[in-house]
Write an enzyme that holds these catalytic residues in place. Structure first.
Site, PDB file in Angstrom:
ATOM      1  N   GLU A 172       0.824  -1.212   0.000  1.00 44.27           N
ATOM      2  CA  GLU A 172       0.000   0.000   0.000  1.00 44.27           C
ATOM      3  C   GLU A 172       0.858   1.261   0.000  1.00 44.27           C
ATOM      4  O   GLU A 172       0.798   2.050   0.943  1.00 44.27           O
ATOM      5  CB  GLU A 172      -0.907  -0.007   1.236  1.00 44.27           C
ATOM      6  CG  GLU A 172      -1.783  -1.241   1.353  1.00 44.27           C
ATOM      7  CD  GLU A 172      -2.495  -1.348   2.707  1.00 44.27           C
ATOM      8  OE1 GLU A 172      -2.209  -0.536   3.621  1.00 44.27           O
ATOM      9  OE2 GLU A 172      -3.334  -2.241   2.848  1.00 44.27           O
ATOM     10  N   CYS A 181      -2.743  33.026  11.521  1.00 45.03           N
ATOM     11  CA  CYS A 181      -2.535  33.635  12.838  1.00 45.03           C
ATOM     12  C   CYS A 181      -2.208  32.593  13.898  1.00 45.03           C
ATOM     13  O   CYS A 181      -3.010  32.325  14.796  1.00 45.03           O
ATOM     14  CB  CYS A 181      -3.754  34.451  13.210  1.00 45.03           C
ATOM     15  SG  CYS A 181      -4.048  35.708  11.977  1.00 45.03           S
ATOM     16  N   GLU A 182      -1.059  31.975  13.753  1.00 54.10           N
ATOM     17  CA  GLU A 182      -0.568  30.983  14.708  1.00 54.10           C
ATOM     18  C   GLU A 182       0.958  31.037  14.655  1.00 54.10           C
ATOM     19  O   GLU A 182       1.529  31.080  13.564  1.00 54.10           O
ATOM     20  CB  GLU A 182      -0.940  29.553  14.279  1.00 54.10           C
ATOM     21  CG  GLU A 182      -2.404  29.288  14.126  1.00 54.10           C
ATOM     22  CD  GLU A 182      -2.913  28.279  15.143  1.00 54.10           C
ATOM     23  OE1 GLU A 182      -2.136  27.833  16.010  1.00 54.10           O
ATOM     24  OE2 GLU A 182      -4.098  27.969  15.064  1.00 54.10           O
ATOM     25  N   ARG A 203       3.217   7.636  -0.247  1.00 54.87           N
ATOM     26  CA  ARG A 203       4.277   8.630  -0.412  1.00 54.87           C
ATOM     27  C   ARG A 203       5.299   8.250  -1.486  1.00 54.87           C
ATOM     28  O   ARG A 203       5.746   9.091  -2.257  1.00 54.87           O
ATOM     29  CB  ARG A 203       4.988   8.771   0.940  1.00 54.87           C
ATOM     30  CG  ARG A 203       6.004   9.854   1.010  1.00 54.87           C
ATOM     31  CD  ARG A 203       6.752   9.819   2.342  1.00 54.87           C
ATOM     32  NE  ARG A 203       6.003   9.309   3.449  1.00 54.87           N
ATOM     33  CZ  ARG A 203       5.509  10.067   4.435  1.00 54.87           C
ATOM     34  NH1 ARG A 203       5.706  11.361   4.445  1.00 54.87           N
ATOM     35  NH2 ARG A 203       4.836   9.501   5.427  1.00 54.87           N
TER      36      ARG A 203
HETATM   37  N1  LLP Z   1      -1.396   1.696   4.589  1.00 54.41           N
HETATM   38  C1  LLP Z   1      -1.884   2.065   5.781  1.00 54.41           C
HETATM   39  C2  LLP Z   1      -2.663   1.107   6.557  1.00 54.41           C
HETATM   40  C3  LLP Z   1      -1.621   3.355   6.266  1.00 54.41           C
HETATM   41  O1  LLP Z   1      -2.096   3.719   7.454  1.00 54.41           O
HETATM   42  C4  LLP Z   1      -0.845   4.258   5.504  1.00 54.41           C
HETATM   43  C5  LLP Z   1      -0.565   5.597   5.995  1.00 54.41           C
HETATM   44  C6  LLP Z   1      -0.369   3.825   4.254  1.00 54.41           C
HETATM   45  C7  LLP Z   1      -0.660   2.538   3.828  1.00 54.41           C
HETATM   46  C8  LLP Z   1       0.452   4.701   3.354  1.00 54.41           C
HETATM   47  O2  LLP Z   1       1.629   5.131   3.924  1.00 54.41           O
HETATM   48  P1  LLP Z   1       2.775   5.777   3.012  1.00 54.41           P
HETATM   49  O3  LLP Z   1       3.258   4.723   2.052  1.00 54.41           O
HETATM   50  O4  LLP Z   1       2.188   6.934   2.276  1.00 54.41           O
HETATM   51  O5  LLP Z   1       3.803   6.214   3.971  1.00 54.41           O
HETATM   52  N2  LLP Z   1       0.296  12.126   7.136  1.00 54.41           N
HETATM   53  C9  LLP Z   1       1.569  11.519   7.417  1.00 54.41           C
HETATM   54  C10 LLP Z   1       1.609  10.070   7.120  1.00 54.41           C
HETATM   55  C11 LLP Z   1       0.526   9.317   7.824  1.00 54.41           C
HETATM   56  C12 LLP Z   1       0.238   8.087   7.094  1.00 54.41           C
HETATM   57  C13 LLP Z   1      -0.908   7.375   7.629  1.00 54.41           C
HETATM   58  N3  LLP Z   1      -1.073   6.071   7.069  1.00 54.41           N
HETATM   59  C14 LLP Z   1       2.684  12.306   6.784  1.00 54.41           C
HETATM   60  O6  LLP Z   1       2.421  13.388   6.288  1.00 54.41           O
HETATM   61  O7  LLP Z   1       3.851  11.898   6.856  1.00 54.41           O
END
Ligand code: LLP
Length: 434
Positions: free
Chosen positions: A280, A350-351, A283
């Site tokens: 999955e 404004c933070e 990023r």
């Molecule tokens: N699978 C599951 C079950 C997840 O919870 C996530 C991310 C992914 C796949 C994808 O993760 P990736 O390959 O994109 O790292 N907002 C945060 C990251 C939180 C991700 C939450 N879950 C950031 O900006 O770094």
């Protein structure tokens, strides 16, 4: 199809940052700022690199929609063969609307509502990744009420504290809310056995986000794969193992996760288990393929400190503020005689927590200059908000020699859509008159 040669995203050509044939300065002029710009060929190259690395086994790349759910991006990934990791009815809608077949979708998340389970079953998704006893019971009840069979995998918490840059993005140990412990996992598969409305299809693990080494994946996968022989013996015909997402990208000088290295480490395990591999990534596919363009409004000095005040802030990109995340920032046009200062790049919100960078050496810009914030293709626009009643920015997708507006900048009217003033006479409104 290419094997995914990874080129530098948004290179500097003759002093100007570019996306394909476009200068970023030109895009800022044409579409306004703040502006998200994505380069499709970068997204495609990363998708190909990813899937190529795992070509020896039957696998599904279920792109994590939460990273960037823009329809055009989802559509292209779907065309390339990607599925989707979804966590809400909104993401289900997006992914379907973009044409991703539901049999390539996995439904994740700790808090699935009855409605979500029903709609997921109705849609025919590939698997629910179940995170608790309560959820499995609810899934059974909902499937029974529909006369359907719900496919599921149990998300196992492997008790691995993964090396992510921030505690908020670690999900593989018992301190976090995710998954169930190994023993409970066995109990849940046993409970589901013989229930005609449940079908154990796989097993799932996800240990966190922005992981740069193969080792934690090996450890997590070993832990869940070790469960498989016993589950098979007890009668479960598992089809897949899902190792989640989290594949890291370079934001600063850190090394990239070499996807072939990861494949070399985990493929023997997957082969020995004889399971289909589900991954999955979010990023990894889109992160580096996006920049945020933001224009300098003011440059000021408070005491000894320089502030560069730009027209984008935590409402457009919350990662610096929320995770203390580093994003490289560069002028889109290199100034003639650079004058480096250590500055805070801050937004208009404004933070005090509204910053894109702190204590950063930067060519001191002038009002009107445009800066590019790098590596924002993932969790950039996706986490943007309307805080301070700000309109969310437009999103531009560069495809060959075309710059498509794949999402328009929100309008002022968008900001109040759905709101009412109950005591205002019908037909009035908008200007505050009575
Ligand atoms: N699978 C599951 C079950 C997840 O919870 C996530 C991310 C992914 C796949 C994808 O993760 P990736 O390959 O994109 O790292 N907002 C945060 C990251 C939180 C991700 C939450 N879950 C950031 O900006 O770094």
């Amino acid at each position: 199809m290419g094997t995914g040669v990874l080129t530098v995203p948004f290179p500097r050509v003759d002093g100007e940052l570019c996306a394909g044939p476009f200068r970023l300065s030109e895009l800022a002029e044409r579409f306004g700022t703040p502006l998200y710009v994505y380069h499709l060929e970068q997204i495609e190259a990363r998708y190909h690199a990813f899937t190529h690395a795992f070509r020896e086994v039957d696998h599904l790349v279920a792109y994590s929609v939460k990273a960037n759910g823009n329809l055009a991006i989802l559509h292209r990934l779907g065309q390339l063969g990607a599925g989707a990791d979804i966590v809400s009815l909104g993401e289900l809608y997006r992914a379907r609307r973009a044409g991703i077949p539901t049999e390539r979708m996995l439904y994740a998340g700790v808090g699935k509502t009855e409605e979500e389970l029903r709609e997921g079953i109705e849609a025919g998704i590939y698997s629910f990744n179940v995170e608790s006893r309560g959820e499995l019971k609810r899934l059974d009840a909902v499937a029974a009420s529909m006369g359907a069979v719900a496919p599921f995998a149990i998300r196992v918490n492997p008790e691995i504290v993964s090396p992510t840059p921030h505690e908020y993005t670690r999900t593989g140990h018992a301190e976090t809310k995710f998954g169930v412990m190994v023993d409970e996992g066995f109990e849940l598969y046993a409970w589901a056995r013989g229930r005609p409305h449940l079908r154990a299809r796989g097993i799932d693990v996800h240990i966190g986000s922005q992981i740069l080494e193969p080792r934690p994946y090996f450890d997590a996968l070993s832990r869940v794969i070790a469960m498989v022989p016993r589950l098979r013996e007890e009668g479960d015909e598992l089809e897949f193992v899902d190792i989640g997402g989290g594949y890291g990208v370079p934001y600063d000088a850190e090394p990239r996760l070499v996807i072939e290295d990861l494949a070399n480490v985990i493929l023997p395990l997957v082969k020995s288990a004889g399971l289909r591999l589900v991954m999955e990534p979010g990023r990894f596919i889109v992160g580096e393929a996006g920049v945020l363009l933001t224009r300098v409004e003011y440059v000021k000095r408070l005491g000894t400190k320089w502030f560069v005040i730009v027209d984008g802030g935590m409402s457009e990109l919350i990662r610096p503020s929320h995770y203390d995340a580093y994003h490289a920032i560069e002028p889109v046009v290199m100034p003639g005689a650079p004058h480096i200062e250590v500055v805070d790049v801050v937004g208009p919100i404004c933070e005090s927590g509204d910053f894109l960078a702190r204590a950063r050496p930067l060519e001191l810009p002038e009002p009107g200059d445009v800066l590019a914030v790098r590596t924002v293709g993932a969790y950039g626009f996706a986490m943007a908000s309307n805080y301070n009643a700000r309109r969310r920015p437009a999103e531009i997708l560069i495809e060959g020699d075309q710059a498509h507006v794949v999402r328009e900048r929100e309008t002022i009217e968008d900001l109040v859509r759905g709101e009412t003033i109950p005591w205002e006479k019908p037909g009035k409104g908008g200007r505050g008159e009575r």
